[in-house]
Design a protein around this motif. Sequence first.
Motif, PDB file in Angstrom:
ATOM      1  N   GLY A   1     -19.926 -16.037  56.147  1.00 11.17           N
ATOM      2  CA  GLY A   1     -19.318 -17.007  55.231  1.00 11.17           C
ATOM      3  C   GLY A   1     -20.292 -18.109  54.841  1.00 11.17           C
ATOM      4  O   GLY A   1     -21.493 -17.888  54.734  1.00 11.17           O
ATOM      5  N   THR A   2     -19.784 -19.316  54.658  1.00  7.99           N
ATOM      6  CA  THR A   2     -20.597 -20.440  54.200  1.00  7.99           C
ATOM      7  C   THR A   2     -21.170 -21.195  55.398  1.00  7.99           C
ATOM      8  O   THR A   2     -20.449 -21.509  56.338  1.00  7.99           O
ATOM      9  N   PHE A   3     -22.466 -21.478  55.324  1.00  7.42           N
ATOM     10  CA  PHE A   3     -23.162 -22.197  56.380  1.00  7.42           C
ATOM     11  C   PHE A   3     -24.265 -23.034  55.744  1.00  7.42           C
ATOM     12  O   PHE A   3     -24.515 -22.934  54.540  1.00  7.42           O
ATOM     13  N   LEU A   4     -24.927 -23.854  56.544  1.00  6.56           N
ATOM     14  CA  LEU A   4     -25.966 -24.748  56.018  1.00  6.56           C
ATOM     15  C   LEU A   4     -27.371 -24.231  56.308  1.00  6.56           C
ATOM     16  O   LEU A   4     -27.627 -23.652  57.365  1.00  6.56           O
ATOM     17  N   THR A   5     -28.247 -24.493  55.345  1.00  7.69           N
ATOM     18  CA  THR A   5     -29.673 -24.254  55.518  1.00  7.69           C
ATOM     19  C   THR A   5     -30.409 -25.534  55.149  1.00  7.69           C
ATOM     20  O   THR A   5     -29.829 -26.448  54.558  1.00  7.69           O
ATOM     21  N   ASP A   6     -31.696 -25.577  55.478  1.00 11.71           N
ATOM     22  CA  ASP A   6     -32.512 -26.702  55.045  1.00 11.71           C
ATOM     23  C   ASP A   6     -33.086 -26.385  53.665  1.00 11.71           C
ATOM     24  O   ASP A   6     -32.745 -25.369  53.054  1.00 11.71           O
TER      25      ASP A   6
END
Length: 196
Positions: A90-95
Amino acid sequence: MRLTNVIISSSLLVTAMITMTACSIGGTPQAADVKPVEQVVTLPTPSAVPPPTVAKTQRLVQIFSGPSDQPMTQDAHDVVLRATTSEKIGTFLTDGNGMTLYMFTKDTNKKPTCLNDCANTWRPLLIASPGKIYPDGLDPQAVGYVERPEGTCQVTVNGQPVYYFSGDKAPGDINGQGVKGTWFAVTPTGGPAQGK
């Protein structure tokens, strides 16, 4: 003489009819000196995306309202947080470089507990002061930082400290997802991403 006038009048009439027929389009006579009207269409100019503004400040760190409007590289003073979607989790964070960011479920009350050797495997995402954080796809009000015991500042999302995993080698890798049942890719709301 009368016959001559009739012949001349008839000739003029036939000539006029031929001229009208030759200048007509679709049977409608057109004047030879009339030019078609050019219609000028004014297209709307594309609206420029407004540059991000400072949404909040935490000491000397500015958290902006959205992504930077200028090309930038991720470094200690300029941090990008970007919402990314994967079919697996699903949706997650990256730099800003596309590297996955993680959360540790044992961190509580805005306090990082992954220290010393743990921090070699799970490196904290740090922000130097003064610094700027540009969130893309998450609420800037949810972004901040917490001071670590060694004096550095670790980026947080809804109070959850975020980390990198040493096992991720390329942008988009999610090798840390679900490790030991305590490490998960962090979502834009600071929670754990689901799936493996």
